[in-house]
Write a protein that holds these residues in place. Sequence first.
Motif, PDB file in Angstrom:
ATOM      1  N   SER A 269       1.161  11.796  -9.911  1.00  0.00           N
ATOM      2  CA  SER A 269       0.362  13.028  -9.883  1.00  0.00           C
ATOM      3  C   SER A 269       1.251  14.261 -10.023  1.00  0.00           C
ATOM      4  O   SER A 269       0.876  15.240 -10.670  1.00  0.00           O
ATOM      5  N   VAL A 270       2.456  14.192  -9.394  1.00  0.00           N
ATOM      6  CA  VAL A 270       3.386  15.328  -9.544  1.00  0.00           C
ATOM      7  C   VAL A 270       3.806  15.497 -10.992  1.00  0.00           C
ATOM      8  O   VAL A 270       3.815  16.612 -11.541  1.00  0.00           O
ATOM      9  N   PHE A 271       4.145  14.377 -11.657  1.00  0.00           N
ATOM     10  CA  PHE A 271       4.570  14.453 -13.055  1.00  0.00           C
ATOM     11  C   PHE A 271       3.431  14.906 -13.968  1.00  0.00           C
ATOM     12  O   PHE A 271       3.640  15.695 -14.895  1.00  0.00           O
ATOM     13  N   GLU A 272       2.221  14.406 -13.732  1.00  0.00           N
ATOM     14  CA  GLU A 272       1.086  14.824 -14.559  1.00  0.00           C
ATOM     15  C   GLU A 272       0.774  16.298 -14.362  1.00  0.00           C
ATOM     16  O   GLU A 272       0.412  17.005 -15.308  1.00  0.00           O
ATOM     17  N   GLY A 273       0.913  16.789 -13.106  1.00  0.00           N
ATOM     18  CA  GLY A 273       0.707  18.219 -12.866  1.00  0.00           C
ATOM     19  C   GLY A 273       1.721  19.067 -13.610  1.00  0.00           C
ATOM     20  O   GLY A 273       1.376  20.097 -14.213  1.00  0.00           O
ATOM     21  N   MET A 274       2.996  18.618 -13.574  1.00  0.00           N
ATOM     22  CA  MET A 274       4.021  19.351 -14.324  1.00  0.00           C
ATOM     23  C   MET A 274       3.753  19.295 -15.821  1.00  0.00           C
ATOM     24  O   MET A 274       3.898  20.296 -16.535  1.00  0.00           O
TER      25      MET A 274
ATOM     26  N   GLN B 290       1.640   9.258  -5.877  1.00  0.00           N
ATOM     27  CA  GLN B 290       2.048  10.634  -5.598  1.00  0.00           C
ATOM     28  C   GLN B 290       3.037  11.138  -6.644  1.00  0.00           C
ATOM     29  O   GLN B 290       2.925  12.272  -7.126  1.00  0.00           O
ATOM     30  N   ALA B 291       4.010  10.290  -7.011  1.00  0.00           N
ATOM     31  CA  ALA B 291       4.977  10.699  -8.044  1.00  0.00           C
ATOM     32  C   ALA B 291       4.286  10.920  -9.389  1.00  0.00           C
ATOM     33  O   ALA B 291       4.593  11.874 -10.124  1.00  0.00           O
TER      34      ALA B 291
ATOM     35  N   GLY C 245       0.820  -1.212   0.000  1.00  0.00           N
ATOM     36  CA  GLY C 245       0.000   0.000   0.000  1.00  0.00           C
ATOM     37  C   GLY C 245       0.848   1.254   0.000  1.00  0.00           C
ATOM     38  O   GLY C 245       0.532   2.241  -0.683  1.00  0.00           O
ATOM     39  N   ALA C 246       1.961   1.235   0.777  1.00  0.00           N
ATOM     40  CA  ALA C 246       2.843   2.403   0.813  1.00  0.00           C
ATOM     41  C   ALA C 246       3.538   2.618  -0.534  1.00  0.00           C
ATOM     42  O   ALA C 246       3.717   3.745  -0.985  1.00  0.00           O
ATOM     43  N   ARG C 247       3.943   1.496  -1.173  1.00  0.00           N
ATOM     44  CA  ARG C 247       4.553   1.617  -2.500  1.00  0.00           C
ATOM     45  C   ARG C 247       3.572   2.235  -3.493  1.00  0.00           C
ATOM     46  O   ARG C 247       3.932   3.113  -4.286  1.00  0.00           O
ATOM     47  N   LEU C 248       2.349   1.747  -3.494  1.00  0.00           N
ATOM     48  CA  LEU C 248       1.330   2.290  -4.402  1.00  0.00           C
ATOM     49  C   LEU C 248       1.090   3.765  -4.134  1.00  0.00           C
ATOM     50  O   LEU C 248       0.927   4.562  -5.063  1.00  0.00           O
ATOM     51  N   SER C 249       1.092   4.149  -2.870  1.00  0.00           N
ATOM     52  CA  SER C 249       0.899   5.563  -2.526  1.00  0.00           C
ATOM     53  C   SER C 249       2.044   6.418  -3.046  1.00  0.00           C
ATOM     54  O   SER C 249       1.829   7.514  -3.580  1.00  0.00           O
TER      55      SER C 249
END
Length: 626
Positions: free
Chosen positions: A343-348, A340-341, A332-336
């Motif tokens: 979403s950061v790349f898609e936002g950029m 998160q990474a 679960g932590a890996r998936l999170s």
Amino acid sequence: MRIKRLYIFLLKTFLPLFVMTFGICLFIVLMQFLWKYIDEMVGKGLELSVLVEMFSYAALSLVPMALPLSVLLASLMTFGNLGEQFELLAMKAAGISLFRIMKPLIIVLCFVAVGAFYFQNNVIPPSQVKMWTLLYSMRQKSPELDIPESTFYSEIAGYNIYVKKKERDGLLRNLMIYDHSEGFNNAQVIVADSGRLKMATNKLYLILSMYNGEAFENLKTQKRNAKSNEATPYRRETFGTKEILIKFDANFNRADESLMQNRYVGKNLADLRKSIDSMTLSIDSVKESNATLMYNQSYKKSLNEYRQSPVTHEPAADGPDFDSIYRSKTAGARLSLLTQAKSVFEGMKNEYVFKSTILAGEEKEMRRHHTEMHKKFTLSFACLIFFFIGAPLGAIIRKGGLGMPVVISVLLFIFYYIIDNIGFKMASNGMWTPWEGMWLSSAVLLPLGIFLTYKAVNDSVILNADTYIDGFKKWMGIRISRKIERKEVIMFQLDYASFRLRIAELKQQCETYLSANRRRIPYLAFWKSGGKDDEAAQIVASLEQLVEEGSNSDRNLMLNKLMDYPVINAFPWTNTPLSGRTGILIGCFLPVGLPVYLIVLYRRRFLLSDIRSICRVSDELLDILA
């Protein structure tokens, strides 16, 4: 003085045609503009002065399209008329070259080109600003109120009106009105036996007076706290006379011209250059800012700083291992972390896509400024090019009037218009540089103008259909009839005894050639000979000498029989045979050698048939002479 009178004559011939063709071309393009935007003008109740003003601005804006076509048509008609009436031939016979004949018109067209540039730079921008502003105002104008019978009328915002019948005095019979100005959930329905509709004095409202009817309205807005399963109350009203006020702006309101003045259509050359400089500076600064921001957010900056640091970084033995840390996490932590990474790349990514979209729009606007700047020069140059196409073309075809010149002018202008639009689209989309796209049509038509001028100066017959027909007949070996006329005065009397011997020798040559060429020539032997056929060439030379000598006869029967001799064209395939080595090289290249060989076999059939005709006519001539 003679040349000056000639110049005056040419100007008197050209200028009226130029004015006439310019008026016709401008009228045609104006009608095209009318049909394109007629929906924006019809049914709006516009005043005549507004329509006249609109057409005036449109006519000024369409001058760049009508001027090159009028120059082409006028020059083509002028020199076509001069050639058809042999006036151009008389000028050339007097020792006046075509360039000298064209000189006064070239000077006039230079002034027209300069005037076209001034017009494009100083008159077109304000006229286009006024035209597009006026057209935008027309689009915003409400349509003229004209409610049809037995049809729902929906041109009034928020209302649908149905009228069964309209009386001559303006009384409306059997009215049905759907009022959804406050939303379809709060619609109101009004039914009346009759009514009248009139406009308020300020032309901002409609006053609808209704008689003997009923009104129905939902009261859903008053039932906010009620349960959803309860019935929606409504109101019913019966009236003898009822008036409602409908918002309807019937005035013609002009839009502000400042919006169009800031666009490329409203700028002259100096304003365009100033805008291009400022836009270039702005775009370069935005690109630099985006590049710096992208560099700061990337790993490359940290890597470069690490490499340029004077401190030597040695890897620690017990330093953090990111892979082991990641593997130590739960699923679960890996998936999170991955989510998160991502979403950061898609936002950029979305941020830079948005910035690139804005930057692409600004670059497109700058390209439109560039194309508009080049367009001010291409119009003047197009006028000169079309003159150097139309004048030589008219001198070559020698056809005046509005027949052939109009057809040729329209075809050439359509070709120019297509090429110009292709270049414009390429430049606007950024596929080509602006100067390449806007000067494409001029670059395509300039060689055509040079070629036609060169051909006209050298009295070429490139547009004479008989020239191409005769050339095709010669190339294909198609026979043409021989024509011999009886001479009024015979300088050398024909020696009939010697002439009989010449005929017999020619017949013997033909029979020998036919006996030696019963089979088709082999492929390699043909190319090795390079197309030479010395025996056939000797027969043709003897035939022409015989006919030339026999044309001195005073006997009509003999002259008529001489005309039965065939006219033998080039044989077997060219007048200039190739060398043996060149022929072998061409023959080895089968895609070229084989089709030529088949054509030669086809033409040799005509050659053999002509030689048989020579034998037959020779026998008949010998009988006549006997």
